[in-house]
Design an enzyme around this catalytic site. Structure first.
Site, PDB file in Angstrom:
ATOM      1  N   ARG A 140       0.817  -1.213   0.000  1.00  0.00           N
ATOM      2  CA  ARG A 140       0.000   0.000   0.000  1.00  0.00           C
ATOM      3  C   ARG A 140       0.859   1.275   0.000  1.00  0.00           C
ATOM      4  O   ARG A 140       0.560   2.235  -0.711  1.00  0.00           O
ATOM      5  CB  ARG A 140      -0.893  -0.009   1.247  1.00  0.00           C
ATOM      6  CG  ARG A 140      -1.977   1.034   1.233  1.00  0.00           C
ATOM      7  CD  ARG A 140      -2.693   1.087   2.585  1.00  0.00           C
ATOM      8  NE  ARG A 140      -3.126  -0.181   3.088  1.00  0.00           N
ATOM      9  CZ  ARG A 140      -4.296  -0.767   2.800  1.00  0.00           C
ATOM     10  NH1 ARG A 140      -5.149  -0.153   2.019  1.00  0.00           N
ATOM     11  NH2 ARG A 140      -4.609  -1.942   3.310  1.00  0.00           N
TER      12      ARG A 140
ATOM     13  N   TYR B 178     -14.486  -2.436   3.452  1.00  0.00           N
ATOM     14  CA  TYR B 178     -13.744  -2.043   4.659  1.00  0.00           C
ATOM     15  C   TYR B 178     -14.233  -0.725   5.266  1.00  0.00           C
ATOM     16  O   TYR B 178     -13.536  -0.163   6.121  1.00  0.00           O
ATOM     17  CB  TYR B 178     -12.258  -1.842   4.324  1.00  0.00           C
ATOM     18  CG  TYR B 178     -11.539  -2.989   3.675  1.00  0.00           C
ATOM     19  CD1 TYR B 178     -11.620  -4.295   4.179  1.00  0.00           C
ATOM     20  CD2 TYR B 178     -10.728  -2.770   2.569  1.00  0.00           C
ATOM     21  CE1 TYR B 178     -10.922  -5.320   3.583  1.00  0.00           C
ATOM     22  CE2 TYR B 178     -10.014  -3.808   1.966  1.00  0.00           C
ATOM     23  CZ  TYR B 178     -10.130  -5.076   2.483  1.00  0.00           C
ATOM     24  OH  TYR B 178      -9.428  -6.104   1.890  1.00  0.00           O
TER      25      TYR B 178
ATOM     26  N   CYS C 228     -26.115  -3.342  -9.012  1.00  0.00           N
ATOM     27  CA  CYS C 228     -27.375  -3.569  -8.305  1.00  0.00           C
ATOM     28  C   CYS C 228     -27.140  -4.098  -6.896  1.00  0.00           C
ATOM     29  O   CYS C 228     -27.373  -5.285  -6.607  1.00  0.00           O
ATOM     30  CB  CYS C 228     -28.238  -4.538  -9.108  1.00  0.00           C
ATOM     31  SG  CYS C 228     -28.588  -3.883 -10.734  1.00  0.00           S
TER      32      CYS C 228
HETATM   33  C1  LIG Z   1      -0.906  -7.958   2.060  1.00  0.00           C
HETATM   34  C2  LIG Z   1       0.410  -8.315   2.599  1.00  0.00           C
HETATM   35  C3  LIG Z   1       1.463  -7.398   2.563  1.00  0.00           C
HETATM   36  C4  LIG Z   1       1.310  -5.991   2.044  1.00  0.00           C
HETATM   37  O1  LIG Z   1       0.600  -5.189   2.929  1.00  0.00           O
HETATM   38  P1  LIG Z   1       0.516  -3.611   2.734  1.00  0.00           P
HETATM   39  O2  LIG Z   1      -0.328  -3.141   3.814  1.00  0.00           O
HETATM   40  O3  LIG Z   1      -0.092  -3.374   1.409  1.00  0.00           O
HETATM   41  O4  LIG Z   1       1.892  -3.082   2.840  1.00  0.00           O
HETATM   42  C5  LIG Z   1       2.695  -7.815   3.018  1.00  0.00           C
HETATM   43  N1  LIG Z   1       2.886  -9.065   3.517  1.00  0.00           N
HETATM   44  C6  LIG Z   1       1.884  -9.961   3.578  1.00  0.00           C
HETATM   45  C7  LIG Z   1       2.162 -11.308   4.104  1.00  0.00           C
HETATM   46  C8  LIG Z   1       0.627  -9.624   3.130  1.00  0.00           C
HETATM   47  O5  LIG Z   1      -0.374 -10.508   3.198  1.00  0.00           O
END
Ligand SMILES: *Cc1c(COP(=O)(O)O)cnc(C)c1O
Length: 428
Positions: free
Chosen positions: A276, A316, A355
């Site tokens: 992210r 979320y 929908c």
């Molecule tokens: C989803 C995930 C990430 C990435 O998470 P972010 O919040 O997008 O940084 C990293 N490691 C694992 C094991 C994940 O499932």
């Protein structure tokens, strides 16, 4: 920090007017800024440089090959959670030694594929998985590098659906079982337990959970070493939060100040799996207003992006800033605070054509007056946007475009009606 700016009441991505992109590629459209993507990756690389980390971009965040190639070119490895994501990482140019593999349900076939690709690390989430991995490695005559994913059992820190380190979630090994599980594979000829992994949840807006997670690692790693495991990796996962509402995220440096000294003291090398933080603010979703209406005393703006394009608001309760691409006179730029009272801006529900009552991008959001055909930008949509998109309501998925300076390239074409039925058989 991002490269989406208003100039003379028109939104630009880097040096390209977003209205131009909508004209060329149509809507709904994901628009990514390459400079923003690289800026965020680089800021993590710089902040953590003292620990010489392996940074593995989380493919599930945004697996578009164009995006993966950009981060690969700038030195990133990849965190994958399936054979499909590993396929993307390899197509993007990553060698196996820069890929880490997480997930609670890796199949034997996926483990074998990953072993043959020479992945750097399996983040192992259960005792059965660890033994299955050892078995697959034995069968093909290799040694599997593993980190034990621990659930450090920390207080809640984000939305319940994305908190991965509280008691009772499916992820990782309960902290009190880690040593027992590790003991069972001491001396295993085909398993090399090299590290500890934790991914605490996402998005996390404070360094405190990392401080607490590190404290758990500081207790566990010496104990694992005492069993005879050569522990040289600490994988702290991802989870770093971004600015969805306003300036609320921590800079990479803040996390580094907590993590780097501890890693050095433990004599480990560091793996990080940010997703992210790298992709989130690098993308927007551009949509076009179809209709306005009033119903039940409320105002609705119906536009052509829907929950199948961006599911985070309904899944979320996520907040995404939304503002017109070319706002009406009197509304030159988006407000600092999108939840504040904005004179002349009425609260509206921004909804899509799907929908479902849960099909919305925002509720009771104050927006300038909008007319049919106006363009809207939904910000911070680069992470968990397109990667979670579906064809629900038989809606072809959106196109994706990557902007770099004054250039723009189509990174994924818009799906067609033929695409919608391409995998189906005509049974007469
Ligand atoms: C989803 C995930 C990430 C990435 O998470 P972010 O919040 O997008 O940084 C990293 N490691 C694992 C094991 C994940 O499932």
């Amino acid at each position: 920090m991002d490269h989406f700016h208003y100039r003379d009441r028109v939104l630009f991505c880097e040096d390209v007017p977003v209205s131009e992109l909508a004209r060329v590629y149509g809507t709904p459209l994901y628009v990514y800024s390459e400079a923003t993507l690289v800026h965020h990756l680089t800021s993590i690389q710089k902040a953590f440089a003292d620990a010489n980390p392996l940074i593995c971009y989380s493919v599930k965040t945004n697996g578009n090959l164009g995006i993966c190639k950009v981060v690969c070119r700038h030195g990133s490895g990849f965190d994958v959670t399936s054979a499909g994501e590993m396929h993307r990482a390899i197509l993007a140019g990553a060698p196996g030694r820069k890929i880490v593999f997480a997930g609670v349900g890796k199949t034997d076939a996926e483990q074998e594929q990953a072993l043959r690709a020479g992945v750097f690390l399996f983040n192992v989430e259960s005792e059965e998985e660890l033994h299955a991995l050892g078995e697959v490695a034995r069968r093909i005559g290799v040694v599997a590098p593993a980190a034990l994913r621990v659930n450090p059992d920390l207080p809640p820190k984000t939305h319940a659906k994305t908190d991965t380190s509280v008691k009772g979630v499916k992820f990782g090994l309960d902290i009190e079982t880690v040593l027992d599980v590790a003991k069972g594979v001491v001396g295993h000829p085909n398993l090399k337990v090299r590290g500890l992994h934790m991914h605490l949840g996402s998005p996390i807006l404070s360094v405190e959970p990392y401080r607490q997670g590190i404290a758990r690692a500081e207790a566990l790693i010496p104990a694992l070493r005492a069993q005879g495991h050569h522990i040289d990796i600490l994988n702290m996962g991802g989870g770093f939060g971004i600015n969805y509402r306003k300036s609320e995220a921590q800079p990479a440096q803040a996390f580094a100040e907590v993590i780097v000294p501890a890693v050095l003291k433990l004599g480990c090398s560091l793996v990080l799996e940010p997703g992210r933080f790298i992709a989130g603010n690098s993308g927007i979703l551009v949509s076009r207003v179809i209709y306005g209406k009033e119903s039940g005393g409320k105002k609705f703006v119906i536009q052509d992006a829907a929950m199948n394009d961006l599911i985070r608001p309904t899944l979320y309760d996520s907040f995404h800033r939304i503002w017109p691409v070319a706002p009406a006179p009197g509304f030159p730029a988006p407000p600092e605070d999108h939840e504040a009272d904005i004179p002349g801006a009425d609260p509206v529900d921004v909804v899509g054509p799907v929908c479902e009552s849960g099909d919305f991008l925002a509720k009771q959001r104050r927006l300038p007056p909008l007319r049919r055909g106006d363009l809207l930008a939904t910000f911070s949509a680069g992470a968990y946007g397109m990667s979670m998109a579906s064809n629900y309501n038989s809606r072809p998925r959106a196109a994706e475009v990557i902007v770099s300076g004054a250039n723009h390239r189509l990174a994924r074409r818009r799906e067609t009606l033929e695409d919608l039925v391409a995998c189906e058989r005509d049974l007469g």
